[in-house]
Write a protein that holds these residues in place. Structure first.
Motif, short mmCIF file in Angstrom:
data_model
loop_
_atom_site.label_atom_id
_atom_site.label_comp_id
_atom_site.label_asym_id
_atom_site.label_seq_id
_atom_site.Cartn_x
_atom_site.Cartn_y
_atom_site.Cartn_z
N SER A 118 0.85 -1.20 0.00
CA SER A 118 0.00 0.00 0.00
C SER A 118 0.88 1.25 0.00
CB SER A 118 -0.93 -0.02 1.21
OG SER A 118 -1.79 -1.13 1.17
N LEU A 119 1.54 1.47 -1.11
CA LEU A 119 2.50 2.56 -1.21
C LEU A 119 2.19 3.47 -2.40
CD1 LEU A 119 5.80 0.48 -0.70
CD2 LEU A 119 4.47 1.67 1.06
N VAL A 120 2.43 4.78 -2.20
CA VAL A 120 2.33 5.74 -3.29
C VAL A 120 3.51 6.68 -3.22
CG1 VAL A 120 -0.19 5.66 -3.44
CG2 VAL A 120 0.90 7.34 -1.95
N GLU A 121 3.75 7.37 -4.34
CA GLU A 121 4.88 8.29 -4.44
C GLU A 121 4.41 9.72 -4.62
OE1 GLU A 121 7.65 5.12 -6.94
OE2 GLU A 121 7.22 7.10 -7.75
N THR A 122 5.25 10.63 -4.16
CA THR A 122 5.05 12.06 -4.38
C THR A 122 6.40 12.67 -4.69
OG1 THR A 122 3.29 12.03 -2.71
CG2 THR A 122 4.13 14.18 -3.37
N VAL A 123 6.44 13.54 -5.69
CA VAL A 123 7.70 14.16 -6.11
C VAL A 123 7.55 15.68 -6.15
CG1 VAL A 123 9.44 14.33 -7.94
CG2 VAL A 123 8.32 12.14 -7.49
N SER A 141 -3.02 9.85 -6.94
CA SER A 141 -4.45 9.78 -6.60
C SER A 141 -4.94 8.35 -6.38
CB SER A 141 -5.28 10.41 -7.72
OG SER A 141 -5.02 9.78 -8.96
N GLN A 142 -4.14 7.36 -6.74
CA GLN A 142 -4.51 5.97 -6.57
C GLN A 142 -3.28 5.15 -6.17
OE1 GLN A 142 -6.13 5.28 -10.59
NE2 GLN A 142 -8.18 5.14 -9.71
N VAL A 143 -3.52 4.01 -5.53
CA VAL A 143 -2.45 3.05 -5.28
C VAL A 143 -2.34 2.18 -6.52
CG1 VAL A 143 -1.56 1.26 -3.75
CG2 VAL A 143 -3.06 3.06 -2.84
N GLY A 144 -1.29 2.41 -7.31
CA GLY A 144 -1.17 1.76 -8.59
C GLY A 144 -2.06 2.43 -9.62
N CYS A 145 -2.30 1.75 -10.73
CA CYS A 145 -3.13 2.31 -11.79
C CYS A 145 -3.71 1.18 -12.62
CB CYS A 145 -2.32 3.25 -12.69
SG CYS A 145 -3.31 4.09 -13.94
N ALA A 146 -4.97 1.32 -13.00
CA ALA A 146 -5.66 0.28 -13.77
C ALA A 146 -5.51 0.46 -15.28
CB ALA A 146 -7.14 0.27 -13.40
N LEU A 147 -5.00 1.59 -15.73
CA LEU A 147 -5.01 1.88 -17.17
C LEU A 147 -3.91 1.17 -17.94
CD1 LEU A 147 -6.02 5.64 -17.33
CD2 LEU A 147 -7.45 3.59 -17.29
N PHE A 159 -3.44 -2.33 -9.96
CA PHE A 159 -4.25 -1.35 -9.24
C PHE A 159 -4.73 -1.96 -7.93
CE2 PHE A 159 -8.57 0.10 -8.21
CZ PHE A 159 -8.32 1.44 -7.95
N GLN A 160 -4.59 -1.20 -6.84
CA GLN A 160 -5.05 -1.69 -5.55
C GLN A 160 -6.31 -0.96 -5.09
OE1 GLN A 160 -2.07 -2.22 -2.52
NE2 GLN A 160 -3.55 -2.01 -0.85
N ARG A 161 -6.26 0.39 -4.99
CA ARG A 161 -7.44 1.12 -4.55
C ARG A 161 -7.25 2.62 -4.78
NH1 ARG A 161 -6.83 4.02 0.15
NH2 ARG A 161 -5.19 3.39 1.61
N ASP A 162 -8.36 3.35 -4.63
CA ASP A 162 -8.32 4.81 -4.67
C ASP A 162 -7.77 5.35 -3.35
OD1 ASP A 162 -9.53 4.93 -7.18
OD2 ASP A 162 -11.55 4.95 -6.32
N LEU A 163 -7.15 6.52 -3.41
CA LEU A 163 -6.78 7.23 -2.19
C LEU A 163 -7.97 8.05 -1.70
CD1 LEU A 163 -3.18 8.58 -2.98
CD2 LEU A 163 -3.88 6.40 -1.99
#
Length: 411
Positions: A118-123, A141-147, A159-163
């Protein structure tokens, strides 16, 4: 720090316990105030029997002075502070990794839930422009991405989930706080000047949380950012672009990456659902909504430069034709390679030639400066190394290896 967002307790009805039920400890789950927009915060205080103006007071303490301890909120009565201590909290996401580049770029990896994945990045990217020092924060905005765009490291992680709102706005809070940790509360100020919803995930697929988070960014009781300095970047979710035009006035960026449907279907699979004609029409509607020219003078077009894939002269000519009736600025992005990526970065000469063709046609076209390479600052790179939550990356690497075997056997 860890983050927990729960529903506001109902103080209008007393909890009742059945005489036959075993005695249980009455624990009140605390409400995280960090992600509340002003209307949400006003309702919270009204439900407590307090005046609405308390919302603005608390928002200023949280977002302008970066205070998380209610005891330090000195313009609030002691009685209310005691009540808030019992039922509420201000918690940003837990920082599990941070790194500051030699070029000034800062990067965080946040844990936003249970488990290592359950990790996300910010730069944060600093720069100088005609207005002075600029600090642009790229928010997930999301954990991973479905696209699953073919050139994107994040998409290979699944994709795991929305933030939620606190997890989104918490990234902005932490970036500002990183400059203010050693500064006395009374002297603290907001450092981040620009926000781009351009990190991990597709923001328009997490619409409500992203919308309310951007409202907090624009709110004078919070970050007070100019609507020209808050940008939402989308791969092209057409219905949500139209909804966004109705709900808020922020800058819009499109992850284009290909000037024709055949190539874009390969690079950006959502194009199969919303092809270029629909996407460009939605962008035109976004700009012309109510004749508002304050921040909707143009759309920013993002175009990652992939060696031998989308960087030929004919692609530049197709871009000119595609965008001729859309006021736009074009940002050419040198590709950031990642392990097992099937693409390479276009040469500097090829990128400059591409830029010149577009500039000669009358477009404002810039080349994004590559920043933070020493800290894996490209979106998804570091999280991809820290945690691969699905088998998608493993399967994808096998596919690339198999393609290589086929090419070698044919040779």
């Amino acid at each position: 720090m860890s983050i927990e967002v729960v529903a506001v307790p109902d103080f209008s009805v007393e909890q009742q316990q059945s005489p036959s039920a075993p005695a249980q400890q009455n624990v009140v789950e605390k409400v995280n105030l960090l992600g509340m927009s002003r209307p949400q915060m006003e309702k919270f205080f009204e439900d407590l029997g307090e005046k609405k103006f308390r919302a603005g007071q608390v928002m200023k303490w949280i977002h302008q002075f970066f205070v998380t301890d209610f005891a330090e909120m000195t313009n609030i009565s002691g009685k209310l502070r005691e009540k808030l201590e019992k039922i509420a909290e201000v918690k940003a996401p837990e920082v599990v990794h941070r790194n500051y580049s030699k070029d000034g770029t800062r990067k965080w990896v946040f844990r936003v839930g249970d488990g290592e994945g359950s990790l996300v990045e910010t730069v944060l990217i600093p720069a100088e422009d005609k207005t002075g020092a600029r600090k642009t924060l790229c928010i997930s905005s999301q954990v991973g991405c479905a696209l699953d765009c073919s050139f994107c490291s994040t998409g290979k992680q699944g994709f795991q989930r929305d933030l939620n709102q606190a997890e989104i706005i918490g990234q902005l809070w932490m970036a500002n706080f990183s400059y203010m940790e050693e500064v006395p509360v009374a002297e603290r100020e907001r450092s981040v000047t620009n926000v781009v919803m351009m990190g991990m995930g597709e923001p328009l697929l997490n619409y409500d949380a992203v919308l309310n988070s951007m409202r907090i960014m624009l709110d004078d009781f919070a970050y007070g950012m100019s609507k020209r300095r808050v940008t939402l970047s989308t791969s092209g979710v057409v219905p949500k672009i139209d909804q966004l035009a109705q709900d808020i006035d922020v800058a819009l960026a499109i992850s284009l990456h290909a000037p024709n449907d055949e190539l874009r279907n390969e690079l950006v699979p959502i194009n199969k659902k919303y092809p270029l004609e629909q996407l460009i029409s939605a962008c035109q509607r976004y700009i012309t909504k109510d004749g508002n020219e304050s921040s909707r003078k143009h759309v920013t077009i993002e175009y990652v430069m992939l060696d031998g894939v989308n960087d030929h002269p004919e692609h530049a000519q197709q871009m000119i034709k595609l965008l001729k009736n859309l006021p736009s600025k074009i940002n050419l992005i040198p590709f950031n390679p990642f392990p097992h990526a099937p693409y390479g970065r276009s040469s500097r000469n090829r990128i400059i030639s591409f830029q010149k063709t577009l500039s000669d046609a009358g477009f404002v076209c810039t080349i994004r400066q590559t920043r933070g390479d020493d800290i894996d600052a490209a979106c998804g790179q570091l999280v991809g190394q820290v945690a691969d939550r699905t088998r998608r990356a493993e399967q994808w690497k096998k596919k690339i290896a198999a393609q290589g075997e086929i090419i070698r056997s044919r040779g």
